[in-house]
Design an enzyme around this catalytic site. Structure first.
Site, PDB file in Angstrom:
ATOM      1  N   CYS A 114       7.669 -23.932   0.863  1.00 35.30           N
ATOM      2  CA  CYS A 114       7.469 -22.494   0.696  1.00 35.30           C
ATOM      3  C   CYS A 114       6.224 -21.973   1.395  1.00 35.30           C
ATOM      4  O   CYS A 114       6.063 -20.767   1.550  1.00 35.30           O
ATOM      5  CB  CYS A 114       7.426 -22.159  -0.786  1.00 35.30           C
ATOM      6  SG  CYS A 114       8.949 -22.646  -1.638  1.00 35.30           S
ATOM      7  N   HIS A 237       5.071 -15.304  -0.931  1.00 39.45           N
ATOM      8  CA  HIS A 237       6.290 -16.054  -1.201  1.00 39.45           C
ATOM      9  C   HIS A 237       6.941 -15.572  -2.499  1.00 39.45           C
ATOM     10  O   HIS A 237       6.280 -15.434  -3.526  1.00 39.45           O
ATOM     11  CB  HIS A 237       5.956 -17.543  -1.301  1.00 39.45           C
ATOM     12  CG  HIS A 237       7.112 -18.358  -1.797  1.00 39.45           C
ATOM     13  ND1 HIS A 237       8.343 -18.359  -1.172  1.00 39.45           N
ATOM     14  CD2 HIS A 237       7.236 -19.171  -2.878  1.00 39.45           C
ATOM     15  CE1 HIS A 237       9.165 -19.152  -1.836  1.00 39.45           C
ATOM     16  NE2 HIS A 237       8.526 -19.644  -2.874  1.00 39.45           N
ATOM     17  N   ASN A 268      14.853 -17.126  -4.227  1.00 39.95           N
ATOM     18  CA  ASN A 268      13.758 -17.843  -3.562  1.00 39.95           C
ATOM     19  C   ASN A 268      14.334 -18.583  -2.356  1.00 39.95           C
ATOM     20  O   ASN A 268      15.074 -19.557  -2.512  1.00 39.95           O
ATOM     21  CB  ASN A 268      13.135 -18.818  -4.574  1.00 39.95           C
ATOM     22  CG  ASN A 268      12.036 -19.700  -3.988  1.00 39.95           C
ATOM     23  OD1 ASN A 268      11.944 -19.877  -2.778  1.00 39.95           O
ATOM     24  ND2 ASN A 268      11.218 -20.268  -4.852  1.00 39.95           N
TER      25      ASN A 268
END
Lengths: 309, 309
Positions: A114, A237, A268
């Site tokens: 990420c 993020h 996500n």
């Protein structure tokens, strides 16, 4: 100076109704909207490989930038930890072939989760400068549907598949400013794959993000000689709605709304989350300065300032 | 300018007598020496992970450079396609923790095979320049013993385990000059892992190296305004004795001996082969200018000039 010239993306239209999935685990829509943050999770087709997602994103980039000749691409970086095959060869080589790029391209994968887009920006800009290259393609594609167990309530409600492609080159509108990075392998066990299945200790990752990211952003601003008021938007993020909200409140009590939250239709998407925000919210904005931050697997984190050049 | 300040390595002392192994496949010592090029193949212990090999190489680097404070390392790149775990997390994060480096380090893996060191040099130098970092650690560790089938005569006689660590920083004796890179994913199938086992089409890889590498080196010299006579030594990937000999003869009929061949005690160590040569033959030499070239998995290749600054 080499900077971000354009960003495009590929988000599969097929996917999971996350409210339906949430109900299976006894989670109501309020929880799915407010805490998880995704009503829909895009899913690649079974037969789509990671390289295919990369190719779709790159083709979208070429389509929206007719002045960019694909044959002029001289460096290609794919940020992924779920590439094609079994890690060897690297996905970037497969993408070179599927896109029909010149064989004069420098192509490799960067293994990060990420936090990967922030690192990837500096890796590709730096590589281009060090090697004298002109047109870079930075691709993110990390389809967690390959590794998430649909029975694992800690992960299956969170992750969506997507890919993005960023054109890096001279005379770019958006330039890379100061950056800060960090790694703490003592937390590696909190996000890892074992026997093909992804495990996440959600509480540890939430605490990590809440402790680390606001402090890291403050450090970045200090190093840049900037105040929070100098930043038009924070594109961090999108781990979950709860993480974005908590980081925003802790960092910026006055204006938490400057933290862009936009993950309802994607979930996500790992290293694609930050470039998806930039594509949708920054490129056509009147913003002058944006802070980005990625954090996750490793543990690894990176934050940077983007500004109009 | 940021360049190569020091190189250290870790080569396991345990391993295989390759003459004994060759005899099993009906190969005599002349073949093993002249064509394969390795009488001994170092092998990591079963319990040693890739990160452990990285740590050994880094500790050797710190031991031989007492002026380098490990806490001053601010970027760590691990070049590997056979890292710890199942690709997630990245090996560089685990190495950060095992070495006790600062958590302010930018750490990631670069996925490349035998071409990886050449790319890694420009990736780490570029990243350091783009992000304003001072001390870089470029580690190579790709233990093919994890994936080579001991019954596969095409691969088991070739590969040795090793790791190297390169300190990159300012005021370095050895600087990076011109570089050229290339990728041809249409040849990806010639070197790949399937169901945990490595497959290599030796004839295709040999032909690729013989066609591509001499031409690539000529192109690099032309781009640098150099003649072959300006290069003191060629340190190319040690794929096999036959490959090094054939490339040397095709490139440099007059002086094939300028191609360093030194793999008898290591075999083909993938991305570690070039830095092993540089450590042993370049660092304490009186050479002024060296050409390096790596080629393999991808297919991928990269060549560069190193020169005394």
């Amino acid at each position: 100076m080499i900077g971000i010239k354009s960003i495009a993306s590929y988000v599969p239209t097929a996917g999971l109704d996350n409210y339906v999935q949430g109900a299976k685990f006894g989670k109501d829509e309020e929880f799915m909207f407010g805490k998880i943050g995704a009503s829909f999770l895009p899913r690649k087709a079974e037969e789509q490989e990671t390289s295919d997602l990369c190719v779709e994103a790159a083709r979208a980039l070429f389509a929206s930038n007719p002045e960019l000749d694909p044959q002029s691409i001289d460096v290609l970086i794919v940020v992924t930890q779920n590439g094609d095959e079994e890690g060897l060869p690297h996905t970037a080589a497969i993408v070179q072939h599927k896109l029909g790029l010149s064989t004069r391209v420098a192509a490799f994968d960067v293994s990060l989760g990420c936090s990967g887009y922030v690192y990837g920006l500096y890796a590709i800009k730096g590589f281009m400068q060090a090697a004298g290259l002109k047109n870079g393609l930075l691709i993110t594609a990390d389809p967690y549907s390959k590794i998430v167990d649909p029975q694992d309530r800690n992960t299956t409600m969170l992750f969506g598949d997507a890919a993005t492609a960023t054109w890096m080159g001279e005379d770019a509108v958006w330039q890379l400013g100061e950056a800060r990075f960090g790694t703490d392998g003592s937390g590696a066990e909190h996000l890892k794959v074992t026997n093909g299945n992804f495990f996440m200790n959600g509480r540890q990752v939430f605490n990590f993000a809440l402790v680390k990211v606001p402090a890291h952003l403050h450090e970045l601003l200090d190093a840049s000689g900037l105040q929070s008021a100098d930043i038009d938007a924070f594109c961090i993020h999108q781990g979950s709605a709860a993480i974005v909200d908590a980081v925003a409140r802790r960092f910026e009590e006055q204006h938490p709304e400057k933290f862009v939250k936009d993950m309802l239709e994607t979930g996500n998407t790992v290293s694609s989350s930050v470039p998806l925000l930039l594509q949708k919210h920054m490129l056509d904005s009147s913003w002058q300065r944006v802070a980005i931050s990625g954090f996750g697997v490793g543990l690894s984190w990176g934050s940077a300032i983007l500004y109009r050049g």
